[in-house]
Design a protein around this motif. Structure first.
Motif, short mmCIF file in Angstrom:
data_model
loop_
_atom_site.label_atom_id
_atom_site.label_comp_id
_atom_site.label_asym_id
_atom_site.label_seq_id
_atom_site.Cartn_x
_atom_site.Cartn_y
_atom_site.Cartn_z
N GLY A 154 0.77 -1.05 -0.31
CA GLY A 154 -0.32 -0.10 0.36
C GLY A 154 1.04 1.04 0.05
N ALA A 155 1.48 1.30 0.90
CA ALA A 155 2.55 2.26 0.87
C ALA A 155 3.66 3.15 -0.25
N ALA A 156 3.18 1.51 -1.58
CA ALA A 156 4.57 1.85 -2.40
C ALA A 156 3.69 2.32 -3.41
N MET A 157 2.25 1.49 -3.08
CA MET A 157 1.30 1.88 -4.44
C MET A 157 0.99 4.06 -3.92
N ARG A 158 0.89 3.84 -3.21
CA ARG A 158 1.07 5.81 -2.43
C ARG A 158 1.39 5.97 -3.35
N ALA A 159 3.31 5.75 -3.13
CA ALA A 159 3.64 5.86 -3.68
C ALA A 159 4.27 6.74 -4.98
N PRO A 185 4.71 -6.19 -5.94
CA PRO A 185 3.89 -5.80 -5.36
C PRO A 185 1.92 -5.83 -5.43
N TYR A 186 2.24 -5.82 -6.62
CA TYR A 186 0.05 -6.59 -6.80
C TYR A 186 -0.05 -8.00 -6.18
N VAL A 187 1.13 -8.28 -5.75
CA VAL A 187 0.08 -10.12 -5.80
C VAL A 187 -1.11 -10.46 -4.09
N SER A 188 -1.30 -10.29 -4.63
CA SER A 188 -2.08 -11.04 -3.48
C SER A 188 -1.90 -12.55 -3.30
N ASP A 243 -3.81 -8.83 -6.04
CA ASP A 243 -4.79 -7.70 -4.84
C ASP A 243 -5.26 -6.30 -5.47
N LYS A 244 -6.36 -6.83 -5.20
CA LYS A 244 -7.47 -6.24 -5.97
C LYS A 244 -7.03 -4.51 -6.78
#
Length: 621
Positions: free
Chosen positions: A300-305, A511-514, A533-534
Motif C-alpha cells: 500500500g505504501a508503494a502504491m501511494r508513492a 507489489p501487486y500479488v495477493s 490484490d484488487k
C-alpha cells in the motif's frame, strides 16, 4: 545444590487462577479498551479496569452455573473479536467449563457440526445472524440447552422466545448476580476445584482439507502459555497491545493468556477495516498480525508513492532498498560481532530515508510501536528486512493449533529474519530423520476430540507431536521452516520443490500479488496460479489507462506482461527446477467468502486447485 526453577515451573493450574491473581494484584489498572459507536458514526473508546472486568466475568460464570453448566462441559462462542468475547471466555473458564470456538464466518451447516461434535451445552452468539444459524437446526442439536445473544435487541425482544431457549448476555449476567447472592462462593469454589489436565478449550482447526477437528487444550496449557510469554519478555505491564485477530483462532486466543498474566492494557476491535483508523488513536506498543497484513502495508505504501508521481515512486523504491539492506546488515553484524553496527555510508543513507519515508510509516502505526509479531503463515524475508530497517521490527513466531499457537518466537533484541526464533521455555524440539519438526511440552494438545486414531497419527505415546512441517535448527537454537511436509512435491524429472518458499519470494518482489500457488507435482516444470490484490492492480490500471473491472484487468495482455516481469525477476534467484515456467492470473481475488482461504487467511490448496483445474491444465497442454 538446589535446581534452579524456570518461571514456568511455578504456575497455577488454570487461567482462571491467573485471572484471579491478576485482579488481586492490579484491580484498578486498565485491562481493556473497546470502541463504542456514537450517534455521529464515529467511535468512542471506553475502558474496563481489572476489577470491573472481574465483576462482569464472575456474573457470566455464575450465570452459566445457574443454567446448569458444570465442569468441562462446553460453551461455544460464535462472535467476532470484541471485548464481550474475552469476558465470556473468561467467564466460561472461571465456571470450570470449556470454550468451544466458532468462527462467525462459518456456514450454518459447519456451525451445527462444531456444536454437535463438541456437545456444546450453551452457545454465546454475537447477534441475530449467528442465532439464525442454529435456530433453524435446533432439532438436530439436542445438547444445546440455551443460546445467549450479545447484541440481543433484534434476536430476543423482536423474535420472542417463549420457552427460554434464547436469552441476552445481560439476562445471563442478571441470572449470575442472583445466583451469586444465593451462592456467594460459587465462582471461587469452581476456580479452586480446577485441575491442570481439565479441558479448557476446544479449538476447531479451520480445515484446509475436510471437516475441522476439535483440538483439546487443557487449563495447564493456557497457564503455561501465560507464564512462557512473560518469561521471554514478549510483553511488559506498561504495554498497550492492539488486538484485532480472530479469537476463534488459536493465535488470537493465546494472546489472552499472556495478557492476563502480564496485566498490560489491551485495545480490542476485530473490525479489519478499522485497523488503519484505530492505530493512531490507540497508539499501541505491540501489534500482532499475519503476514498478509504486513504485505498489504508495504504494498500500500508503494502504491501511494507511485500515485504521487515518478519522483515519489523513485524515493520510496530507494528507501525500501536501503531499509532491506540496513535490516539485513545490522542483523548479520549482530550475529557475528554482537553489535548492530552498520557502515557509515549505509547509516547516512538510512538517516535520510528515515526522514523521508520510515518516520511516516511509523506514524501510521501510532508512533509508539516497539515490536510487531507475525504468525500463522510464513513471512517473506524481504518484507521482514524492510520493516526491520524502517524501525518496525517484525518478530516472526511459529506454532500450530495443536501446540496452542506459540512454540517459537524471535527475541526482540536478537531478531533473525527468515527464522521463527527460539523455542519457548519448557518446550522440547527435535528434527526427525525426514526433516519434520517434532515438539513436546506443556503447550501440546491432549488430542483431537473424539478422534483417537487421528490423534495417534500425530501424537506419540511419549508426548512427541508431529507438526507436519519441515525445518532446520541452527546451532544456537533458531528454527527455520522450509515447507509443509504434505506440500512438498517432486517434478517428473525427480526434483523436489518447496512451493511455499517460492511463493514467499514472489510476494517480496511483486507489489501487486495477493496470492500465489505453485503447482507441478509429477509435471515437467513448475507452474503458478497468481491472484492479484484488487486495490493495487486497479490503481495501476487506472494510472495506465486500462479501465474495467478486476476480471477484465487481469485478462488484459498488459497486466499479464506486468506480472511476467516480476515472475522473471523471481526466477532469476531460483534453481532451474524451481523456476515458474508458466503462470495464469486468477479471474478473482481469493478470499474467505468463497472458501479459498481459512478465516486466518491460510490458503486452502486443494480447494483452489479443484476450482481452477482448467487453468492448471492449460499450462501443461
Amino acid at each position: 545444590m538446589t535446581e534452579k526453577k524456570l518461571p514456568i515451573d511455578n504456575r497455577p493450574p488454570s487461567v482462571a487462577h491467573l485471572f484471579q491473581e491478576r485482579v488481586e494484584a492490579t484491580p484498578d489498572r486498565e485491562a481493556f479498551r473497546y470502541p463504542v459507536p456514537t450517534a455521529g458514526g464515529s467511535d468512542e473508546w471506553h475502558s474496563y479496569t481489572w476489577a470491573e472486568a472481574a465483576s462482569r466475568v464472575h456474573a457470566i460464570a455464575a450465570g452459566l452455573m445457574a443454567l446448569g453448566v458444570r465442569a468441562e462441559e462446553r460453551v461455544a462462542i460464535a462472535a467476532a473479536t470484541r471485548v464481550d468475547w474475552i469476558l465470556a471466555d473468561l467467564g466460561i473458564m472461571c465456571a470450570g467449563a470449556a470454550t468451544t470456538t466458532v468462527y462467525p464466518q462459518t456456514t450454518a451447516d459447519e456451525t451445527a457440526y462444531v456444536l454437535s461434535d463438541s456437545g456444546s451445552r450453551v452457545l454465546i452468539a454475537e447477534d441475530a445472524k449467528q442465532l439464525a444459524k442454529v435456530r433453524e437446526r435446533r432439532a438436530g442439536l439436542p445438547d444445546l440447552a440455551h443460546v445467549v445473544v450479545i447484541e440481543a435487541a433484534d434476536a430476543v425482544s423482536v423474535d420472542g422466545d417463549p420457552d427460554g431457549w434464547v436469552l441476552s448476555l445481560s439476562d445471563l449476567a442478571e441470572r449470575g448476580a442472583a445466583y451469586l447472592e444465593q451462592h456467594p462462593d460459587c465462582v471461587k469454589g469452581a476456580i479452586a476445584a480446577q485441575q491442570p489436565d481439565q479441558l479448557a478449550t476446544l479449538i476447531y482447526t479451520s480445515g484446509t482439507t475436510g471437516r475441522p477437528k476439535g483440538v483439546r487444550l487443557s487449563q495447564d496449557t493456557w497457564s503455561y502459555m501465560g507464564h512462557a510469554i512473560e518469561a521471554i519478555s514478549m510483553l511488559y505491564p506498561d504495554d498497550v497491545q492492539y488486538l484485532w485477530l480472530p479469537l476463534s483462532h488459536v493465535f488470537g486466543k493465546v494472546l489472552l493468556s499472556g495478557h492476563v498474566k502480564i496485566g498490560h492494557s489491551m485495545a480490542v476491535d476485530g473490525r479489519v477495516d478499522k485497523i488503519v483508523e484505530n492505530l493512531p488513536v490507540v497508539r499501541p506498543t505491540v501489534v500482532c498480525g499475519v503476514p498478509r497484513i504486513y504485505e498489504r502495508v508495504h504494498n500500500g505504501a508503494a502504491m501511494r508513492a507511485k500515485a504521487g508521481g515518478a519522483l515519489r515512486a523513485r524515493i520510496f523504491g530507494w528507501a525500501s532498498d536501503v531499509a532491506k539492506e540496513y535490516g539485513r546488515v545490522s542483523q548479520e553484524n549482530l550475529r557475528r560481532t554482537g553489535r548492530t553496527s552498520v557502515p557509515a555510508t549505509l547509516r547516512a543513507r538510512h538517516t535520510v530515508a528515515d526522514r523521508l519515508v520510515y518516520s511516516k510509516l511509523r506514524e501510521l502505526f501510532g508512533g509508539r510501536v516497539r515490536a510487531l509479531v507475525s504468525g500463522s503463515a510464513a513471512l517473506p524475508p524481504d518484507i521482514g528486512y524492510f520493516f526491520e530497517g524502517a524501525g518496525l521490527p517484525i518478530l516472526e513466531g511459529y506454532g500450530l493449533t495443536e501446540s496452542a499457537a506459540a512454540s517459537f518466537l524471535n527475541p526482540g533484541a536478537a531478531n533473525r529474519t527468515g527464522t521463527v526464533g527460539k523455542a519457548f521455555p519448557g518446550l522440547e524440539v527435535r528434527i526427525g530423520d525426514d526433516g519434520e519438526i517434532l515438539l513436546r511440552g506443556p503447550g501440546i494438545m491432549q488430542g483431537y476430540h473424539g478422534l483417537p486414531e487421528q490423534t495417534a497419527e500425530v501424537l506419540e505415546p511419549d508426548g512427541w507431536f508431529h507438526t507436519g512441517d519441515i525445518g532446520e535448527l541452527s546451532d544456537d537454537g533458531y528454527l527455520r521452516i522450509t515447507d509443509r511436509k504434505k506440500d512438498l512435491f517432486k517434478t517428473s524429472v525427480g526434483k523436489y520443490v518447496a512451493p511455499t518458499e517460492i511463493e514467499g519470494r514472489f510476494k517480496a518482489v511483486c507489489p501487486y500479488v495477493s496470492t500465489m500457488l505453485v503447482v507441478g507435482p509429477g509435471r515437467k516444470f513448475c507452474g503458478a496460479l497468481i491472484g492479484l490484490d484488487k486495490a493495487a492492480i486497479t490503481s495501476w490500471a487506472e494510472q495506465n489507462g486500462l479501465p474495467g473491472d478486476y476480471a477484465k484487468i487481469v485478462a488484459d495482455e498488459r497486466t499479464i506482461a506486468l506480472v511476467d516481469g516480476y515472475v522473471q525477476e523471481l526466477n532469476s534467484g531460483l534453481q532451474p527446477w524451481q523456476t515458474v515456467k508458466k503462470f495464469r492470473l486468477l479471474p478473482r481475488e481469493l478470499d474467505v467468502e468463497h472458501g479459498d482461504l481459512t478465516p486466518s487467511l491460510k490458503l486452502k490448496r486443494p480447494v483452489v486447485e479443484r476450482e481452477f483445474v482448467g487453468l492448471i491444465e492449460s499450462m501443461y497442454e
